[in-house]
Scaffold this motif. Structure first.
Motif, mmCIF file in Angstrom:
data_model
loop_
_atom_site.group_PDB
_atom_site.id
_atom_site.type_symbol
_atom_site.label_atom_id
_atom_site.label_comp_id
_atom_site.label_asym_id
_atom_site.label_seq_id
_atom_site.Cartn_x
_atom_site.Cartn_y
_atom_site.Cartn_z
ATOM 1 N N TYR A 53 31.983 114.139 2.878
ATOM 2 C CA TYR A 53 32.658 113.259 2.407
ATOM 3 C C TYR A 53 31.803 111.842 2.117
ATOM 4 O O TYR A 53 30.873 111.602 2.782
ATOM 5 N N ARG A 54 32.132 111.185 1.270
ATOM 6 C CA ARG A 54 31.130 110.281 0.450
ATOM 7 C C ARG A 54 31.995 108.658 0.807
ATOM 8 O O ARG A 54 31.525 107.836 0.487
ATOM 9 N N GLY A 55 33.424 108.630 1.358
ATOM 10 C CA GLY A 55 33.763 107.228 1.701
ATOM 11 C C GLY A 55 33.424 106.740 2.816
ATOM 12 O O GLY A 55 32.514 107.047 3.571
ATOM 13 N N GLN A 56 34.169 105.492 3.155
ATOM 14 C CA GLN A 56 34.102 104.606 4.315
ATOM 15 C C GLN A 56 34.540 105.496 5.543
ATOM 16 O O GLN A 56 35.571 106.193 5.434
ATOM 17 N N ASP A 57 34.240 105.189 6.674
ATOM 18 C CA ASP A 57 34.626 105.886 8.115
ATOM 19 C C ASP A 57 36.050 105.439 8.154
ATOM 20 O O ASP A 57 36.567 104.257 7.929
ATOM 21 N N THR A 58 36.751 106.348 8.529
ATOM 22 C CA THR A 58 38.282 105.935 8.786
ATOM 23 C C THR A 58 39.038 106.978 9.611
ATOM 24 O O THR A 58 38.618 108.147 9.924
ATOM 25 N N ASP A 59 39.829 106.319 10.483
ATOM 26 C CA ASP A 59 40.773 107.283 11.300
ATOM 27 C C ASP A 59 42.025 107.227 11.046
ATOM 28 O O ASP A 59 43.135 107.736 11.597
ATOM 29 N N ARG A 60 42.471 106.743 9.595
ATOM 30 C CA ARG A 60 43.768 106.323 9.133
ATOM 31 C C ARG A 60 44.580 107.771 9.017
ATOM 32 O O ARG A 60 45.839 107.775 9.384
ATOM 33 N N ASP A 61 44.035 109.052 8.837
ATOM 34 C CA ASP A 61 44.942 110.153 8.456
ATOM 35 C C ASP A 61 44.604 111.260 9.533
ATOM 36 O O ASP A 61 44.576 112.368 9.310
ATOM 37 N N ILE A 62 44.403 110.755 10.689
ATOM 38 C CA ILE A 62 43.999 111.531 12.230
ATOM 39 C C ILE A 62 45.016 110.981 13.304
ATOM 40 O O ILE A 62 44.919 109.839 13.431
ATOM 41 N N LEU A 63 45.918 111.897 13.490
ATOM 42 C CA LEU A 63 46.988 111.346 14.288
ATOM 43 C C LEU A 63 46.854 111.761 15.679
ATOM 44 O O LEU A 63 47.451 111.011 16.804
ATOM 45 N N ASN A 64 46.022 112.667 16.187
ATOM 46 C CA ASN A 64 45.957 113.230 17.558
ATOM 47 C C ASN A 64 44.642 112.539 17.831
ATOM 48 O O ASN A 64 43.555 112.622 17.629
ATOM 49 N N PRO A 65 45.023 111.698 18.984
ATOM 50 C CA PRO A 65 43.658 110.768 19.423
ATOM 51 C C PRO A 65 42.592 111.626 20.385
ATOM 52 O O PRO A 65 41.621 111.164 20.502
ATOM 53 N N ALA A 66 42.956 112.964 20.563
ATOM 54 C CA ALA A 66 42.168 113.799 21.376
ATOM 55 C C ALA A 66 41.163 114.707 20.327
ATOM 56 O O ALA A 66 40.257 115.448 20.718
ATOM 57 N N SER A 67 41.489 114.353 19.007
ATOM 58 C CA SER A 67 40.657 115.006 18.037
ATOM 59 C C SER A 67 39.157 114.618 18.218
ATOM 60 O O SER A 67 38.855 113.487 18.350
ATOM 61 N N GLN A 68 38.261 115.578 18.130
ATOM 62 C CA GLN A 68 36.860 115.489 18.066
ATOM 63 C C GLN A 68 36.334 115.988 16.851
ATOM 64 O O GLN A 68 36.494 117.179 16.434
ATOM 65 N N PRO A 69 35.410 114.958 16.152
ATOM 66 C CA PRO A 69 35.491 113.586 16.203
ATOM 67 C C PRO A 69 36.921 112.922 16.027
ATOM 68 O O PRO A 69 37.635 113.506 15.155
ATOM 69 N N ALA A 70 36.863 111.899 16.184
ATOM 70 C CA ALA A 70 38.207 111.063 16.024
ATOM 71 C C ALA A 70 38.039 110.240 14.862
ATOM 72 O O ALA A 70 39.218 109.426 14.638
ATOM 73 N N LEU A 71 37.282 110.566 13.892
ATOM 74 C CA LEU A 71 37.137 109.665 12.838
ATOM 75 C C LEU A 71 36.649 110.840 11.863
ATOM 76 O O LEU A 71 35.869 111.750 11.986
ATOM 77 N N LEU A 72 37.134 110.533 10.629
ATOM 78 C CA LEU A 72 36.403 111.075 9.190
ATOM 79 C C LEU A 72 35.365 110.101 8.771
ATOM 80 O O LEU A 72 35.844 109.035 8.430
ATOM 81 N N PHE A 73 34.142 110.686 8.645
ATOM 82 C CA PHE A 73 33.096 109.454 8.689
ATOM 83 C C PHE A 73 32.016 109.943 7.320
ATOM 84 O O PHE A 73 32.096 111.254 6.949
ATOM 85 N N HIS A 74 31.504 108.983 6.550
ATOM 86 C CA HIS A 74 30.562 109.443 5.688
ATOM 87 C C HIS A 74 29.301 110.291 6.081
ATOM 88 O O HIS A 74 28.939 110.208 7.200
ATOM 89 N N GLY A 75 29.515 111.309 5.363
ATOM 90 C CA GLY A 75 28.758 112.565 5.517
ATOM 91 C C GLY A 75 29.331 113.759 6.239
ATOM 92 O O GLY A 75 28.662 114.874 6.482
ATOM 93 N N HIS A 76 30.524 113.719 6.497
ATOM 94 C CA HIS A 76 31.483 114.574 7.470
ATOM 95 C C HIS A 76 31.675 115.782 6.645
ATOM 96 O O HIS A 76 31.868 115.684 5.396
ATOM 97 N N PRO A 77 31.159 116.852 7.098
ATOM 98 C CA PRO A 77 31.085 118.079 6.505
ATOM 99 C C PRO A 77 32.542 118.999 6.381
ATOM 100 O O PRO A 77 33.246 118.758 7.305
ATOM 101 N N GLY A 78 32.771 119.523 5.323
ATOM 102 C CA GLY A 78 34.155 120.160 5.358
ATOM 103 C C GLY A 78 33.826 121.315 4.022
ATOM 104 O O GLY A 78 32.963 121.344 3.431
ATOM 105 N N ARG A 79 34.970 122.290 3.903
ATOM 106 C CA ARG A 79 35.060 123.055 2.812
ATOM 107 C C ARG A 79 36.311 122.854 2.065
ATOM 108 O O ARG A 79 37.472 122.799 2.531
#
Length: 151
Positions: A20-46
């Motif tokens: 992910y290349r954007g700004q850190d955000t928790d906007r689209d994360i609904l479960n407060p128990a999610s780990q990590p609780a943010l989608l952050f710059h550099g976050h990996p995915g497929r």
């Protein structure tokens, strides 16, 4: 490791490891128990859906969150509204880079601390600085933002 650059639209395909290349955000994360609780710059995915108008990514640790199954990324546009050459919100990363970043998330090591606007922000984009590869003991578990006094 070099800075993450936007992925070429020609490289968009299901299964491609991205960051992910954007700004850190928790906007689209609904479960407060999610780990990590943010989608952050550099976050990996497929990439799970390579449709250019709405590229979807399954983010590590956020697989059951809207950030993975509802949010999409679009390429830049050029004259006439055609898809441009890159998707600015995503960077292609290597399989090794994906594994390293995934391991850091799963083990609570979110990467090096970077100073940004009065806070130290953990980033996965580059290797951790010596002595700074772990979050401080007083920080919330796997939080991407770690307030610390300026040094």
């Amino acid at each position: 490791m070099e800075r993450d650059e936007a992925i070429s639209t020609k490289r968009i395909q299901r299964g491609t490891p991205v960051a992910y290349r954007g700004q850190d955000t928790d906007r689209d994360i609904l479960n407060p128990a999610s780990q990590p609780a943010l989608l952050f710059h550099g976050h990996p995915g497929r990439i799970t859906d390579p449709t250019l108008q709405h590229v979807q990514v399954d983010w590590v640790g956020l697989e059951d969150e809207p950030a993975s199954f509802a949010v999409g990324f679009c390429p830049t546009t050029v004259d006439g509204g055609w898809a441009g050459p890159t998707v600015p919100g995503l960077a292609e990363i290597s399989e090794d880079g994906f594994r390293v970043r995934k391991h850091r998330i799963e083990s609570g090591q979110l990467g090096r601390l970077e100073h940004r606007q009065g806070t130290h922000l953990q980033s996965l984009e580059a290797e951790p600085a010596p002595g700074r590869d772990r979050r401080p003991e007083h920080a919330p578990h796997r939080s991407a933002l770690v307030p610390q006094a300026d040094r």
